[in-house]
Scaffold this motif. Structure first.
Motif, PDB file in Angstrom:
ATOM      1  N   ARG A  78       0.859  -1.185   0.000  1.00  0.00           N
ATOM      2  CA  ARG A  78       0.000   0.000   0.000  1.00  0.00           C
ATOM      3  C   ARG A  78       0.899   1.240   0.000  1.00  0.00           C
ATOM      4  NH1 ARG A  78      -5.250   0.747   3.644  1.00  0.00           N
ATOM      5  NH2 ARG A  78      -5.852   2.815   2.926  1.00  0.00           N
ATOM      6  N   PRO A  79       0.844   2.071  -1.047  1.00  0.00           N
ATOM      7  CA  PRO A  79       1.754   3.228  -1.095  1.00  0.00           C
ATOM      8  C   PRO A  79       1.441   4.258  -0.015  1.00  0.00           C
ATOM      9  CG  PRO A  79       0.268   3.231  -2.997  1.00  0.00           C
ATOM     10  CD  PRO A  79       0.005   1.969  -2.245  1.00  0.00           C
ATOM     11  N   LYS A  80       2.507   4.816   0.554  1.00  0.00           N
ATOM     12  CA  LYS A  80       2.366   5.883   1.546  1.00  0.00           C
ATOM     13  C   LYS A  80       2.830   7.182   0.894  1.00  0.00           C
ATOM     14  CE  LYS A  80       3.457   2.680   5.308  1.00  0.00           C
ATOM     15  NZ  LYS A  80       4.097   1.575   4.631  1.00  0.00           N
ATOM     16  N   ARG A  81       2.017   8.220   1.039  1.00  0.00           N
ATOM     17  CA  ARG A  81       2.294   9.489   0.361  1.00  0.00           C
ATOM     18  C   ARG A  81       3.156  10.396   1.245  1.00  0.00           C
ATOM     19  NH1 ARG A  81      -2.530  12.914  -2.511  1.00  0.00           N
ATOM     20  NH2 ARG A  81      -1.933  14.859  -1.545  1.00  0.00           N
ATOM     21  N   ILE A  82       4.152  11.031   0.626  1.00  0.00           N
ATOM     22  CA  ILE A  82       5.037  11.954   1.337  1.00  0.00           C
ATOM     23  C   ILE A  82       4.959  13.315   0.639  1.00  0.00           C
ATOM     24  CG2 ILE A  82       7.426  12.438   2.024  1.00  0.00           C
ATOM     25  CD1 ILE A  82       7.933   9.417   1.990  1.00  0.00           C
ATOM     26  N   GLU A  83       4.356  14.282   1.310  1.00  0.00           N
ATOM     27  CA  GLU A  83       4.110  15.595   0.700  1.00  0.00           C
ATOM     28  C   GLU A  83       5.407  16.298   0.277  1.00  0.00           C
ATOM     29  OE1 GLU A  83       1.112  16.851  -0.177  1.00  0.00           O
ATOM     30  OE2 GLU A  83       0.278  14.970   0.566  1.00  0.00           O
ATOM     31  N   ASP A  84       6.481  16.109   1.052  1.00  0.00           N
ATOM     32  CA  ASP A  84       7.741  16.801   0.741  1.00  0.00           C
ATOM     33  C   ASP A  84       8.410  16.277  -0.526  1.00  0.00           C
ATOM     34  OD1 ASP A  84       7.697  18.746   2.636  1.00  0.00           O
ATOM     35  OD2 ASP A  84       8.983  17.704   4.075  1.00  0.00           O
ATOM     36  N   LEU A  85       7.891  15.189  -1.094  1.00  0.00           N
ATOM     37  CA  LEU A  85       8.436  14.684  -2.361  1.00  0.00           C
ATOM     38  C   LEU A  85       7.581  15.130  -3.548  1.00  0.00           C
ATOM     39  CD1 LEU A  85       9.684  11.160  -1.253  1.00  0.00           C
ATOM     40  CD2 LEU A  85      10.978  13.276  -1.508  1.00  0.00           C
ATOM     41  N   ARG A  86       6.857  16.257  -3.352  1.00  0.00           N
ATOM     42  CA  ARG A  86       6.124  16.845  -4.478  1.00  0.00           C
ATOM     43  C   ARG A  86       7.130  17.320  -5.528  1.00  0.00           C
ATOM     44  NH1 ARG A  86       6.163  20.115  -0.238  1.00  0.00           N
ATOM     45  NH2 ARG A  86       7.030  22.217  -0.433  1.00  0.00           N
ATOM     46  N   ASN A  87       6.639  17.528  -6.725  1.00  0.00           N
ATOM     47  CA  ASN A  87       7.519  17.909  -7.827  1.00  0.00           C
ATOM     48  C   ASN A  87       8.113  19.303  -7.606  1.00  0.00           C
ATOM     49  OD1 ASN A  87       8.901  17.445 -10.178  1.00  0.00           O
ATOM     50  ND2 ASN A  87       7.094  17.148 -11.437  1.00  0.00           N
ATOM     51  N   LEU A  88       9.139  19.608  -8.387  1.00  0.00           N
ATOM     52  CA  LEU A  88       9.772  20.925  -8.352  1.00  0.00           C
ATOM     53  C   LEU A  88       8.757  21.980  -8.791  1.00  0.00           C
ATOM     54  CD1 LEU A  88      12.562  22.405  -8.043  1.00  0.00           C
ATOM     55  CD2 LEU A  88      12.840  22.063 -10.501  1.00  0.00           C
ATOM     56  N   ASP A  89       8.564  23.012  -7.970  1.00  0.00           N
ATOM     57  CA  ASP A  89       7.638  24.098  -8.310  1.00  0.00           C
ATOM     58  C   ASP A  89       8.331  25.016  -9.320  1.00  0.00           C
ATOM     59  OD1 ASP A  89       5.977  26.291  -8.480  1.00  0.00           O
ATOM     60  OD2 ASP A  89       5.670  26.485  -6.327  1.00  0.00           O
ATOM     61  N   GLN A  90       7.846  24.991 -10.560  1.00  0.00           N
ATOM     62  CA  GLN A  90       8.476  25.786 -11.614  1.00  0.00           C
ATOM     63  C   GLN A  90       7.671  27.037 -11.953  1.00  0.00           C
ATOM     64  OE1 GLN A  90       9.344  21.991 -13.829  1.00  0.00           O
ATOM     65  NE2 GLN A  90      11.277  23.044 -14.168  1.00  0.00           N
ATOM     66  N   GLY A  91       6.838  27.448 -10.991  1.00  0.00           N
ATOM     67  CA  GLY A  91       6.200  28.752 -11.044  1.00  0.00           C
ATOM     68  C   GLY A  91       5.479  29.041 -12.348  1.00  0.00           C
ATOM     69  N   LEU A  92       5.773  30.229 -12.919  1.00  0.00           N
ATOM     70  CA  LEU A  92       5.072  30.680 -14.124  1.00  0.00           C
ATOM     71  C   LEU A  92       5.466  29.905 -15.379  1.00  0.00           C
ATOM     72  CD1 LEU A  92       5.115  34.565 -13.547  1.00  0.00           C
ATOM     73  CD2 LEU A  92       3.302  32.913 -13.016  1.00  0.00           C
ATOM     74  N   TRP A  93       6.486  29.060 -15.289  1.00  0.00           N
ATOM     75  CA  TRP A  93       6.841  28.219 -16.435  1.00  0.00           C
ATOM     76  C   TRP A  93       5.887  27.040 -16.572  1.00  0.00           C
ATOM     77  CZ3 TRP A  93      12.931  27.661 -16.138  1.00  0.00           C
ATOM     78  CH2 TRP A  93      13.495  28.902 -16.422  1.00  0.00           C
ATOM     79  N   GLN A  94       5.163  26.706 -15.515  1.00  0.00           N
ATOM     80  CA  GLN A  94       4.280  25.545 -15.540  1.00  0.00           C
ATOM     81  C   GLN A  94       3.161  25.752 -16.558  1.00  0.00           C
ATOM     82  OE1 GLN A  94       5.106  24.219 -10.937  1.00  0.00           O
ATOM     83  NE2 GLN A  94       3.344  25.500 -11.353  1.00  0.00           N
ATOM     84  N   GLY A  95       2.929  24.729 -17.346  1.00  0.00           N
ATOM     85  CA  GLY A  95       1.906  24.796 -18.385  1.00  0.00           C
ATOM     86  C   GLY A  95       2.457  25.230 -19.732  1.00  0.00           C
TER      87      GLY A  95
END
Length: 199
Positions: A78-95
């Motif tokens: 059963r996978p356990k989620r770790i919030e601190d392993l979210r992706n790199l926040d690339q701000g206004l470049w996202q999308g």
């Protein structure tokens, strides 16, 4: 035996297929991505007897969590989620597509390719800030799994930062796009576990 991490990349999203920066945007798996994840889960289940995983973790985000759920079901974990392993926040470049970023920010983009540690995307985070998150997330995992192998599903480019951290690779390359839904087994560098460093 030393600690090992099976680092798993999630299946493709429409942003992957369109060569767009996803960052922390929550994009679901595409049809292609769902097919990739099922195939990956079958491959990992077939090899799990040789080097079974003691646990499975994942970062947040629809494509990452869904990949972890399918892989976990195949492996009986059963996978356990770790919030601190979210992706790199690339701000206004996202999308944006990579080509758009290159056109709009020629000098900044070149610097991002040459030395991504020196760049903060507009309203995003630096590599160093992301690395601090990664280190903080892994400390309890290493204590929990001495001399064990555990799995981790992480998006890109945070997956590349995690691989560099575990291998102690000083230079980061973010300009190469890795294929979606792959995996690699990484022997954790001794000094991360409190042991003697390799030469």
């Amino acid at each position: 035996m030393s600690s090992q991490v099976l680092l798993i990349r999630p299946g493709a999203t429409l942003y992957d297929e369109q060569n767009r920066v996803q960052g922390i945007l929550d994009i679901p798996l595409s049809d292609q991505g769902r097919t990739e994840v099922l195939q990956l889960a079958e491959r990992l289940a077939a090899r799990n007897d040789q080097a079974p995983l003691s646990a499975l973790y994942c970062g947040p985000g629809e494509s990452v969590v869904r990949t972890a759920e399918v892989v976990g079901k195949a492996l009986g974990l059963r996978p356990k989620r770790i919030e601190d392993l979210r992706n790199l926040d690339q701000g206004l470049w996202q999308g944006l597509q990579i080509e758009e970023i290159r056109r709009r920010n020629v000098r900044l983009f070149r610097q991002w390719i040459d030395d991504p540690r020196t760049i903060r995307p507009p309203q995003g985070e630096t590599i160093e800030e992301a690395m601090e998150r990664i280190q903080g997330a892994f400390r309890p995992l290493f204590r929990r799994h001495p001399d064990e192998a555990f799995g981790l599903v992480a998006g890109e480019p945070i997956g590349r930062l995690i691989a560099g951290y575990l291998k102690r690779v000083p230079r980061l390359q973010l300009d190469e796009f890795l294929p979606c839904c792959g995996y690699e087994r990484i022997e954790v560098h001794a000094d991360l576990l409190g042991g003697p460093s390799s030469p």
